[in-house]
Design an enzyme around this catalytic site. Structure first.
Site, PDB file in Angstrom:
ATOM      1  N   ARG A 109       0.737  -1.205  -0.033  1.00  0.00           N
ATOM      2  CA  ARG A 109       0.011   0.037  -0.034  1.00  0.00           C
ATOM      3  C   ARG A 109       0.714   1.216  -0.102  1.00  0.00           C
ATOM      4  O   ARG A 109       1.662   1.529   0.889  1.00  0.00           O
ATOM      5  CB  ARG A 109      -0.958   0.072   1.344  1.00  0.00           C
ATOM      6  CG  ARG A 109      -1.870  -0.989   1.435  1.00  0.00           C
ATOM      7  CD  ARG A 109      -2.857  -0.432   2.177  1.00  0.00           C
ATOM      8  NE  ARG A 109      -2.389  -0.214   3.636  1.00  0.00           N
ATOM      9  CZ  ARG A 109      -3.318   0.050   4.584  1.00  0.00           C
ATOM     10  NH1 ARG A 109      -4.717   0.044   4.531  1.00  0.00           N
ATOM     11  NH2 ARG A 109      -2.608   0.370   5.793  1.00  0.00           N
ATOM     12  N   THR A 113      -1.571   7.363  -0.247  1.00  0.00           N
ATOM     13  CA  THR A 113      -3.035   7.297  -0.956  1.00  0.00           C
ATOM     14  C   THR A 113      -3.650   5.946  -0.485  1.00  0.00           C
ATOM     15  O   THR A 113      -4.827   5.957  -0.803  1.00  0.00           O
ATOM     16  CB  THR A 113      -2.645   7.007  -2.303  1.00  0.00           C
ATOM     17  OG1 THR A 113      -2.003   6.028  -2.532  1.00  0.00           O
ATOM     18  CG2 THR A 113      -1.901   8.421  -2.804  1.00  0.00           C
ATOM     19  N   ASP A 206       0.465  -3.871  12.308  1.00  0.00           N
ATOM     20  CA  ASP A 206       1.123  -4.233  11.061  1.00  0.00           C
ATOM     21  C   ASP A 206       1.440  -5.505  10.766  1.00  0.00           C
ATOM     22  O   ASP A 206       2.286  -5.993  11.423  1.00  0.00           O
ATOM     23  CB  ASP A 206       2.100  -3.198  10.576  1.00  0.00           C
ATOM     24  CG  ASP A 206       2.383  -3.413   9.133  1.00  0.00           C
ATOM     25  OD1 ASP A 206       3.012  -4.786   8.858  1.00  0.00           O
ATOM     26  OD2 ASP A 206       2.887  -2.280   8.498  1.00  0.00           O
ATOM     27  N   ASP A 209       4.875  -6.453   9.548  1.00  0.00           N
ATOM     28  CA  ASP A 209       6.035  -6.130  10.318  1.00  0.00           C
ATOM     29  C   ASP A 209       6.162  -7.226  11.683  1.00  0.00           C
ATOM     30  O   ASP A 209       7.102  -7.607  12.072  1.00  0.00           O
ATOM     31  CB  ASP A 209       6.014  -4.852  10.747  1.00  0.00           C
ATOM     32  CG  ASP A 209       6.275  -3.719   9.632  1.00  0.00           C
ATOM     33  OD1 ASP A 209       7.271  -4.243   8.936  1.00  0.00           O
ATOM     34  OD2 ASP A 209       5.922  -2.602  10.128  1.00  0.00           O
TER      35      ASP A 209
HETATM   36  C1  PRP Z   1      -0.996  -5.046   4.189  1.00  0.00           C
HETATM   37  C2  PRP Z   1      -1.717  -6.394   4.311  1.00  0.00           C
HETATM   38  C3  PRP Z   1      -2.542  -6.200   3.100  1.00  0.00           C
HETATM   39  C4  PRP Z   1      -2.715  -4.580   2.948  1.00  0.00           C
HETATM   40  C5  PRP Z   1      -4.417  -4.712   3.588  1.00  0.00           C
HETATM   41  O1  PRP Z   1       0.011  -5.026   3.566  1.00  0.00           O
HETATM   42  O2  PRP Z   1      -0.965  -7.561   4.347  1.00  0.00           O
HETATM   43  O3  PRP Z   1      -1.922  -6.741   1.841  1.00  0.00           O
HETATM   44  O4  PRP Z   1      -1.901  -4.183   3.846  1.00  0.00           O
HETATM   45  O5  PRP Z   1      -4.544  -3.084   3.101  1.00  0.00           O
HETATM   46  P1  PRP Z   1      -5.534  -2.636   2.233  1.00  0.00           P
HETATM   47  O6  PRP Z   1      -6.964  -3.711   2.635  1.00  0.00           O
HETATM   48  O7  PRP Z   1      -6.089  -1.372   2.759  1.00  0.00           O
HETATM   49  O8  PRP Z   1      -5.160  -2.861   0.869  1.00  0.00           O
HETATM   50  P2  PRP Z   1       1.247  -3.827   3.387  1.00  0.00           P
HETATM   51  O9  PRP Z   1       0.754  -2.953   2.269  1.00  0.00           O
HETATM   52  O10 PRP Z   1       1.589  -3.365   4.425  1.00  0.00           O
HETATM   53  O11 PRP Z   1       2.497  -4.645   2.770  1.00  0.00           O
HETATM   54  P3  PRP Z   1       3.561  -5.815   3.437  1.00  0.00           P
HETATM   55  O12 PRP Z   1       2.583  -7.152   3.567  1.00  0.00           O
HETATM   56  O13 PRP Z   1       4.507  -6.013   2.422  1.00  0.00           O
HETATM   57  O14 PRP Z   1       3.679  -5.217   4.981  1.00  0.00           O
HETATM   58  N1  URA Z   2      -2.243  -3.724   7.032  1.00  0.00           N
HETATM   59  C1  URA Z   2      -2.067  -4.086   8.130  1.00  0.00           C
HETATM   60  O1  URA Z   2      -0.875  -4.827   8.196  1.00  0.00           O
HETATM   61  N2  URA Z   2      -2.660  -3.710   9.214  1.00  0.00           N
HETATM   62  C2  URA Z   2      -3.838  -2.990   9.192  1.00  0.00           C
HETATM   63  O2  URA Z   2      -4.387  -2.768  10.371  1.00  0.00           O
HETATM   64  C3  URA Z   2      -4.013  -2.729   7.950  1.00  0.00           C
HETATM   65  C4  URA Z   2      -3.336  -2.870   6.953  1.00  0.00           C
END
Ligand code: PRP
Ligand code: URA
Length: 215
Positions: A109, A113, A206, A209
């Protein structure tokens, strides 16, 4: 349990799921235990999400007589983790369906945005029209990532797609249902709302993380 206001959603209310999910949410849960819990929860959600998996017959001899049993068509199941956090759900589900194939979709994400950015896609060569795709991502927040993943699979011919997640927000469930009303969502929790940064409340923070210990 399906909910009236969210027709595409199935909530896994089993006490074992809710017990493990509560531990997962706890800020004091360390990375090692977090990973184990994601694994276990993924298996339990997959159990719910595979109730209608297509089967074929299988002939066997019991020690006493002949039986026409059933077998799942495991090699027509495609697990599709959304990188990174979805990776944590693969092993648990592969215990249930060892012959499942695995594809990967890389999305993150944009922090301002909140729009998903695609950076990777590698899918197994199967008959996309008949395969059962299970998108894996612990978090359904705005729904942008899940909707983009479904669009990508459909653009490659997928017809039978479902999403398995652990924590979802009403905003995300609505977004995905509006974009892809044919995609069922299986989740352990429907939380209250998103905060101004797109994080689920109460949520678990997160997921990527916490899984990979990156913060
Ligand atoms: C997180 C999560 C989803 C997304 C959800 O990933 O694992 O893929 O956010 O958010 P959304 O429904 O608003 O799209 P992130 O973008 O943090 O990436 P990562 O798994 O690489 O940390
Ligand atoms: N992605 C995450 O990992 N946690 C949230 O709460 C939202 C998006």
């Amino acid at each position: 349990m399906a909910t009236d206001r969210f027709p595409t959603l199935t909530l896994c209310t089993h006490p074992l799921v809710q017990h493990k999910l509560t531990l997962l949410r706890d800020v004091a849960t360390p990375t090692r235990e977090f990973r184990l819990l994601v694994d276990e929860l993924a298996l339990l959600v997959a159990y719910e999400a595979t109730r209608d998996l297509p089967t074929a017959t299988r002939e066997v001899e019991t020690p006493l007589e002949h039986l026409t049993g059933s077998r799942i068509l495991g090699d027509q199941v495609v697990l599709v983790p959304i990188l990174r956090a979805g990776l944590g759900m693969v092993d648990g589900i592969a215990q249930l369906i060892p012959t499942a194939r695995v594809g990967h979709i890389g999305l993150y994400r944009n922090e301002e945005t909140l729009e998903p950015v695609e950076y990777y896609a590698k899918l197994p060569a199967v008959d996309a029209a008949t395969a059962s795709y299970m998108i894996l991502d612990p978090m359904l927040a705005t729904g942008g990532s899940a909707a983009a993943a479904v669009s990508l699979l459909k653009a490659r011919g997928a017809r039978r797609v479902r999403l398995l997640c652990l924590v979802s927000a009403p905003e995300g469930v609505r977004h995905l249902a509006a974009a892809h009303p044919d995609v069922p969502v299986f989740t352990c929790a429907l939380d209250r709302e998103l905060n101004e940064h797109g994080y689920i409340l109460p949520g678990l923070g997160d997921a990527g993380d916490r899984l990979f210990g990156t913060k």
